[in-house]
Design a protein around this motif. Structure first.
Motif, mmCIF file in Angstrom:
data_model
loop_
_atom_site.group_PDB
_atom_site.id
_atom_site.type_symbol
_atom_site.label_atom_id
_atom_site.label_comp_id
_atom_site.label_asym_id
_atom_site.label_seq_id
_atom_site.Cartn_x
_atom_site.Cartn_y
_atom_site.Cartn_z
ATOM 1 N N SER A 123 67.391 40.261 -18.853
ATOM 2 C CA SER A 123 67.600 41.678 -19.162
ATOM 3 C C SER A 123 67.860 42.479 -17.879
ATOM 4 N N PRO A 124 68.696 43.516 -17.979
ATOM 5 C CA PRO A 124 68.881 44.394 -16.811
ATOM 6 C C PRO A 124 67.652 45.266 -16.520
ATOM 7 N N VAL A 125 66.709 45.330 -17.480
ATOM 8 C CA VAL A 125 65.481 46.101 -17.279
ATOM 9 C C VAL A 125 64.586 45.332 -16.308
ATOM 10 N N PRO A 126 64.128 45.963 -15.233
ATOM 11 C CA PRO A 126 63.281 45.257 -14.263
ATOM 12 C C PRO A 126 62.027 44.677 -14.925
ATOM 13 N N LEU A 127 61.527 43.584 -14.359
ATOM 14 C CA LEU A 127 60.346 42.937 -14.935
ATOM 15 C C LEU A 127 59.149 43.879 -14.943
ATOM 16 N N TRP A 128 58.962 44.644 -13.859
ATOM 17 C CA TRP A 128 57.814 45.544 -13.804
ATOM 18 C C TRP A 128 57.883 46.573 -14.927
ATOM 19 N N SER A 129 59.098 47.023 -15.257
ATOM 20 C CA SER A 129 59.246 48.008 -16.327
ATOM 21 C C SER A 129 58.945 47.379 -17.687
ATOM 22 N N GLN A 130 59.343 46.129 -17.877
ATOM 23 C CA GLN A 130 59.028 45.431 -19.128
ATOM 24 C C GLN A 130 57.517 45.260 -19.289
ATOM 25 N N VAL A 131 56.862 44.851 -18.196
ATOM 26 C CA VAL A 131 55.403 44.690 -18.235
ATOM 27 C C VAL A 131 54.734 46.033 -18.499
ATOM 28 N N GLN A 132 55.202 47.072 -17.819
ATOM 29 C CA GLN A 132 54.630 48.409 -17.998
ATOM 30 C C GLN A 132 54.771 48.884 -19.439
ATOM 31 N N ASP A 133 55.951 48.700 -20.022
ATOM 32 C CA ASP A 133 56.170 49.125 -21.412
ATOM 33 C C ASP A 133 55.247 48.379 -22.366
ATOM 34 N N ASP A 134 55.053 47.084 -22.128
ATOM 35 C CA ASP A 134 54.199 46.308 -23.024
ATOM 36 C C ASP A 134 52.738 46.711 -22.863
ATOM 37 N N LEU A 135 52.311 46.955 -21.625
ATOM 38 C CA LEU A 135 50.932 47.404 -21.404
ATOM 39 C C LEU A 135 50.706 48.783 -22.020
ATOM 40 N N ARG A 136 51.706 49.644 -21.925
ATOM 41 C CA ARG A 136 51.588 50.980 -22.521
ATOM 42 C C ARG A 136 51.429 50.854 -24.049
ATOM 43 N N ARG A 137 52.209 49.948 -24.637
ATOM 44 C CA ARG A 137 52.087 49.725 -26.080
ATOM 45 C C ARG A 137 50.702 49.198 -26.438
ATOM 46 N N ARG A 138 50.212 48.242 -25.679
ATOM 47 C CA ARG A 138 48.901 47.659 -25.965
ATOM 48 C C ARG A 138 47.790 48.700 -25.780
#
Length: 270
Positions: free
Chosen positions: A11-26
């Protein structure tokens, strides 16, 4: 063994942003109400580097969702801004006292008439009022929509102030020599409108506090304010004692009166 959480390395979305989005959801789902995982656990959980995890946590910390100081395990931040009840306070000072940077997006600063607000201030409906509306931020995340009105005869010098990082009361004192002495607040919990939710960037499960304040100076109403603040980032703190309680307590019943002494017959009555 707990399976690793998927991140899309294509994905063009940076890994840190993917992790951040998932943590925010959790976080929003209440998964971390008891404990938040440390950096090592997150590195293993998402199969990413420590720098990626730290970058993700940096964003969550800026939003006020977690604390993530170096050398300490991250923790979920709950209502990190506390406001005293029954005192004349500054939201600016409360945010700064919580260790967060206060910044405001000034949405309106002008002079207008408002009959409803004028009535709150005991003024004629057509009285010119200085109106200031700000989106208050704590860290980088929105905290409150703050709207305030003051008579232009006193507050006109505020029209030249920069309210992006300052307190209204500080500017009022510096530019007009006026200081509030007391006031009255009404606090209620409400469901935000769609527009308010969008401004505050809060989820559908987040309620707000609506604070309506009348500020008094020299014995007269000077300020009428309405602040809509996110309920998940804000808490009220009160101190009380028995001396401060006004209870309607019935006095103890008097002891029963002794029975009357018997009347002895007299000679005349015999």
């Amino acid at each position: 063994m707990v399976p690793k959480r998927a991140v899309d390395r294509q994905s063009p979305v940076p890994l840190w942003s993917q992790v951040q989005d998932d943590l925010r959801r959790r976080l929003s789902e209440g998964e971390f109400d008891t404990v938040f995982p440390g950096e090592n656990a997150l590195v293993t959980d998402y199969d990413v580097s420590r720098n990626t995890v730290r970058e993700a946590l940096r964003g969550l910390r800026a939003e006020g969702l977690v604390t993530a100081e170096r050398g300490r395990a991250p923790r979920v931040r709950r209502a990190e801004i506390e406001q005293p009840v029954g005192t004349l306070y500054s939201l600016f000072a409360s945010v700064e006292a919580a260790g967060l940077t206060q910044r405001s997006d000034v949405r309106v600063l002008d002079v207008r008439a408002d009959g409803v607000v004028a009535a709150h201030l005991g003024l004629e409906e057509s009285t010119p009022l200085v109106h200031l509306e700000r989106l208050r931020r704590a860290g980088d995340a929105p905290l409150a929509v703050d709207r305030v009105w003051l008579p232009a005869t006193v507050a006109a010098p505020l029209l030249d102030a920069d309210f992006t990082h300052t307190s209204l009361y500080t500017e009022l004192a510096a530019r007009t020599g006026t200081r509030l002495e007391s006031g009255h607040e009404r606090i209620s919990a409400q469901v935000p409108t769609e527009g308010e939710r969008k401004l505050l960037e809060c989820g559908e499960d987040v309620a707000v506090f609506v604070i309506e304040r009348t500020g008094i100076a020299q014995g007269r109403p000077l300020e009428w304010r309405q602040t809509i603040v996110r309920g998940d980032r804000f808490a009220f703190d009160a101190r009380f004692s028995a001396r401060g309680l006004h209870l309607a307590v019935a006095p103890p019943a008097p002891p029963p009166s002794p029975p009357p002494a018997p009347v002895m017959p007299t000679a005349a009555g015999t």
